[in-house]
Design a protein around this motif. Structure first.
Motif, PDB file in Angstrom:
ATOM      1  N   MET A   1       0.775  -1.126  -0.064  1.00 24.71           N
ATOM      2  CA  MET A   1       0.167  -0.071  -0.090  1.00 24.71           C
ATOM      3  C   MET A   1       0.820   1.138  -0.057  1.00 24.71           C
ATOM      4  O   MET A   1       1.765   1.336   0.802  1.00 24.71           O
ATOM      5  N   SER A   2       0.670   2.071  -0.764  1.00 20.79           N
ATOM      6  CA  SER A   2       1.431   3.316  -0.977  1.00 20.79           C
ATOM      7  C   SER A   2       1.099   4.311   0.149  1.00 20.79           C
ATOM      8  O   SER A   2       0.118   4.341   0.760  1.00 20.79           O
ATOM      9  N   GLY A   3       1.915   5.328   0.416  1.00 21.04           N
ATOM     10  CA  GLY A   3       1.602   6.505   1.335  1.00 21.04           C
ATOM     11  C   GLY A   3       0.316   7.271   1.104  1.00 21.04           C
ATOM     12  O   GLY A   3      -0.212   7.491   1.868  1.00 21.04           O
ATOM     13  N   ALA A   4       0.189   7.403  -0.208  1.00 18.83           N
ATOM     14  CA  ALA A   4      -0.923   8.024  -0.737  1.00 18.83           C
ATOM     15  C   ALA A   4      -2.209   7.393  -0.559  1.00 18.83           C
ATOM     16  O   ALA A   4      -3.267   8.098  -0.102  1.00 18.83           O
ATOM     17  N   THR A   5      -2.404   6.221  -0.601  1.00 19.75           N
ATOM     18  CA  THR A   5      -3.594   5.496  -0.418  1.00 19.75           C
ATOM     19  C   THR A   5      -3.589   5.345   1.009  1.00 19.75           C
ATOM     20  O   THR A   5      -4.804   5.419   1.609  1.00 19.75           O
ATOM     21  N   LEU A   6      -2.692   5.225   1.912  1.00 21.59           N
ATOM     22  CA  LEU A   6      -2.678   5.056   3.233  1.00 21.59           C
ATOM     23  C   LEU A   6      -3.580   6.331   3.730  1.00 21.59           C
ATOM     24  O   LEU A   6      -4.377   6.380   4.745  1.00 21.59           O
ATOM     25  N   ILE A   7      -2.705   7.509   3.193  1.00 24.50           N
ATOM     26  CA  ILE A   7      -3.314   8.840   3.863  1.00 24.50           C
ATOM     27  C   ILE A   7      -4.892   8.997   3.395  1.00 24.50           C
ATOM     28  O   ILE A   7      -5.587   9.486   4.226  1.00 24.50           O
ATOM     29  N   THR A   8      -5.193   8.338   2.370  1.00 26.22           N
ATOM     30  CA  THR A   8      -6.643   8.637   1.874  1.00 26.22           C
ATOM     31  C   THR A   8      -7.498   7.847   2.729  1.00 26.22           C
ATOM     32  O   THR A   8      -8.606   8.148   2.923  1.00 26.22           O
ATOM     33  N   CYS A   9      -7.097   6.392   2.937  1.00 26.46           N
ATOM     34  CA  CYS A   9      -7.809   5.779   3.731  1.00 26.46           C
ATOM     35  C   CYS A   9      -8.040   6.169   5.267  1.00 26.46           C
ATOM     36  O   CYS A   9      -9.133   6.050   5.471  1.00 26.46           O
ATOM     37  N   LEU A  10      -7.043   6.775   5.580  1.00 34.06           N
ATOM     38  CA  LEU A  10      -7.190   7.184   7.052  1.00 34.06           C
ATOM     39  C   LEU A  10      -8.092   8.485   7.121  1.00 34.06           C
ATOM     40  O   LEU A  10      -8.758   8.823   8.047  1.00 34.06           O
ATOM     41  N   PHE A  11      -8.041   9.239   5.920  1.00 35.52           N
ATOM     42  CA  PHE A  11      -8.758  10.603   5.929  1.00 35.52           C
ATOM     43  C   PHE A  11     -10.294   9.953   5.905  1.00 35.52           C
ATOM     44  O   PHE A  11     -10.975  10.381   6.445  1.00 35.52           O
ATOM     45  N   VAL A  12     -10.538   9.314   5.005  1.00 33.08           N
ATOM     46  CA  VAL A  12     -12.010   8.578   4.781  1.00 33.08           C
ATOM     47  C   VAL A  12     -12.410   7.953   6.413  1.00 33.08           C
ATOM     48  O   VAL A  12     -13.458   8.144   6.763  1.00 33.08           O
ATOM     49  N   PHE A  13     -11.444   7.380   6.944  1.00 31.84           N
ATOM     50  CA  PHE A  13     -11.743   6.662   8.343  1.00 31.84           C
ATOM     51  C   PHE A  13     -12.145   7.830   9.325  1.00 31.84           C
ATOM     52  O   PHE A  13     -13.402   7.626   9.912  1.00 31.84           O
ATOM     53  N   VAL A  14     -11.356   8.886   9.514  1.00 24.03           N
ATOM     54  CA  VAL A  14     -11.756   9.796  10.235  1.00 24.03           C
ATOM     55  C   VAL A  14     -12.734  10.701  10.056  1.00 24.03           C
ATOM     56  O   VAL A  14     -13.593  11.082  10.802  1.00 24.03           O
ATOM     57  N   LEU A  15     -12.988  11.052   8.687  1.00 21.52           N
ATOM     58  CA  LEU A  15     -14.330  11.798   8.317  1.00 21.52           C
ATOM     59  C   LEU A  15     -15.343  10.905   8.727  1.00 21.52           C
ATOM     60  O   LEU A  15     -16.358  11.634   9.120  1.00 21.52           O
ATOM     61  N   SER A  16     -15.349   9.703   8.483  1.00 23.00           N
ATOM     62  CA  SER A  16     -16.437   8.553   8.572  1.00 23.00           C
ATOM     63  C   SER A  16     -16.837   8.681  10.118  1.00 23.00           C
ATOM     64  O   SER A  16     -18.003   8.671  10.552  1.00 23.00           O
ATOM     65  N   SER A  17     -15.617   8.716  11.032  1.00 24.97           N
ATOM     66  CA  SER A  17     -15.993   8.525  12.391  1.00 24.97           C
ATOM     67  C   SER A  17     -16.711   9.957  12.781  1.00 24.97           C
ATOM     68  O   SER A  17     -17.441   9.801  13.581  1.00 24.97           O
ATOM     69  N   PHE A  18     -16.444  10.945  12.346  1.00 30.66           N
ATOM     70  CA  PHE A  18     -17.087  12.243  12.856  1.00 30.66           C
ATOM     71  C   PHE A  18     -18.400  12.218  12.693  1.00 30.66           C
ATOM     72  O   PHE A  18     -19.392  12.746  13.027  1.00 30.66           O
ATOM     73  N   VAL A  19     -18.639  11.794  11.193  1.00 33.37           N
ATOM     74  CA  VAL A  19     -20.107  11.992  10.673  1.00 33.37           C
ATOM     75  C   VAL A  19     -20.853  10.910  11.292  1.00 33.37           C
ATOM     76  O   VAL A  19     -21.978  11.176  11.779  1.00 33.37           O
ATOM     77  N   GLY A  20     -20.370   9.681  11.744  1.00 33.77           N
ATOM     78  CA  GLY A  20     -21.185   8.759  12.504  1.00 33.77           C
ATOM     79  C   GLY A  20     -21.329   9.356  13.937  1.00 33.77           C
ATOM     80  O   GLY A  20     -22.641   9.060  14.389  1.00 33.77           O
ATOM     81  N   PHE A  21     -20.450   9.885  14.597  1.00 31.74           N
ATOM     82  CA  PHE A  21     -20.688  10.429  16.011  1.00 31.74           C
ATOM     83  C   PHE A  21     -21.625  11.573  15.904  1.00 31.74           C
ATOM     84  O   PHE A  21     -22.762  11.479  16.817  1.00 31.74           O
ATOM     85  N   GLU A  22     -21.812  12.454  14.901  1.00 23.83           N
ATOM     86  CA  GLU A  22     -22.915  13.259  14.746  1.00 23.83           C
ATOM     87  C   GLU A  22     -24.171  12.919  14.713  1.00 23.83           C
ATOM     88  O   GLU A  22     -24.905  13.329  15.181  1.00 23.83           O
ATOM     89  N   LEU A  23     -24.168  11.854  13.801  1.00 25.22           N
ATOM     90  CA  LEU A  23     -25.546  11.100  13.501  1.00 25.22           C
ATOM     91  C   LEU A  23     -26.095  10.604  14.676  1.00 25.22           C
ATOM     92  O   LEU A  23     -27.444  10.537  14.924  1.00 25.22           O
ATOM     93  N   ILE A  24     -25.450   9.786  15.305  1.00 21.30           N
ATOM     94  CA  ILE A  24     -25.685   9.274  16.608  1.00 21.30           C
ATOM     95  C   ILE A  24     -26.157  10.154  17.701  1.00 21.30           C
ATOM     96  O   ILE A  24     -27.292   9.871  18.495  1.00 21.30           O
ATOM     97  N   ASN A  25     -25.518  11.253  17.690  1.00 17.54           N
ATOM     98  CA  ASN A  25     -26.088  12.123  18.749  1.00 17.54           C
ATOM     99  C   ASN A  25     -27.250  12.793  18.278  1.00 17.54           C
ATOM    100  O   ASN A  25     -27.761  13.408  19.344  1.00 17.54           O
ATOM    101  N   LYS A  26     -27.823  12.784  17.060  1.00 18.17           N
ATOM    102  CA  LYS A  26     -28.887  13.556  16.694  1.00 18.17           C
ATOM    103  C   LYS A  26     -30.018  12.504  16.929  1.00 18.17           C
ATOM    104  O   LYS A  26     -31.368  12.890  16.786  1.00 18.17           O
ATOM    105  N   VAL A  27     -29.860  11.234  17.345  1.00 14.99           N
ATOM    106  CA  VAL A  27     -30.875  10.119  17.491  1.00 14.99           C
ATOM    107  C   VAL A  27     -31.682  10.469  18.843  1.00 14.99           C
ATOM    108  O   VAL A  27     -30.991  10.465  19.982  1.00 14.99           O
ATOM    109  N   PRO A  28     -32.757  10.714  18.913  1.00 14.71           N
ATOM    110  CA  PRO A  28     -33.519  10.893  20.128  1.00 14.71           C
ATOM    111  C   PRO A  28     -33.416   9.609  21.188  1.00 14.71           C
ATOM    112  O   PRO A  28     -33.274   8.355  20.519  1.00 14.71           O
ATOM    113  N   PRO A  29     -33.356   9.651  22.339  1.00 15.15           N
ATOM    114  CA  PRO A  29     -33.056   8.628  23.163  1.00 15.15           C
ATOM    115  C   PRO A  29     -34.273   7.280  22.886  1.00 15.15           C
ATOM    116  O   PRO A  29     -33.954   6.204  23.066  1.00 15.15           O
ATOM    117  N   THR A  30     -35.533   7.916  22.715  1.00 13.77           N
ATOM    118  CA  THR A  30     -36.495   6.893  22.415  1.00 13.77           C
ATOM    119  C   THR A  30     -36.112   5.958  21.333  1.00 13.77           C
ATOM    120  O   THR A  30     -36.916   4.897  21.142  1.00 13.77           O
TER     121      THR A  30
END
Length: 98
Positions: A1-30
């Motif tokens: 795996m090249s360095g550019a591919t690794l950076i791209t994969c890490l970027f997608v992982f971090v971005l999806s983590s933030f988006v997932g965290f924000e989506l879960i926080n918007k769900v009402p407890p019920t």
């Protein structure tokens, strides 16, 4: 795996983590518990994908990360089923003691 591919994969992982965290926080407890039980099927697919990734013959970083993914996804599936079972117990009628 090249360095550019690794950076791209890490970027997608971090971005999806933030988006997932924000989506879960918007769900009402019920709605959180029914959402968790519905997500069990997706976690089951994640377990199958992680098994495929970790099934390589040579020991590499992807095999180690695949094994960790199998463990974490399995914990997520089991926890989801336990939460669903607990939620369904709330809807059972209590027996009347004589």
């Amino acid at each position: 795996m090249s360095g550019a591919t690794l950076i791209t994969c890490l970027f997608v992982f971090v971005l999806s983590s933030f988006v997932g965290f924000e989506l879960i926080n918007k769900v009402p407890p019920t709605l959180h518990t029914p959402l968790m039980s519905g997500a069990n099927a997706i976690s089951g697919i994640a377990v199958l994908g992680a098994i495929l990734v970790s099934g390589s013959e040579d020991l590499t970083l992807s095999v180690i990360l695949g094994f960790v993914a199998v463990i974490l996804a399995t914990i997520n599936v089991v926890g989801g089923f336990l939460v669903t079972d607990r939620m369904l117990l709330m809807f059972k009628k209590k027996e009347v003691k004589a």
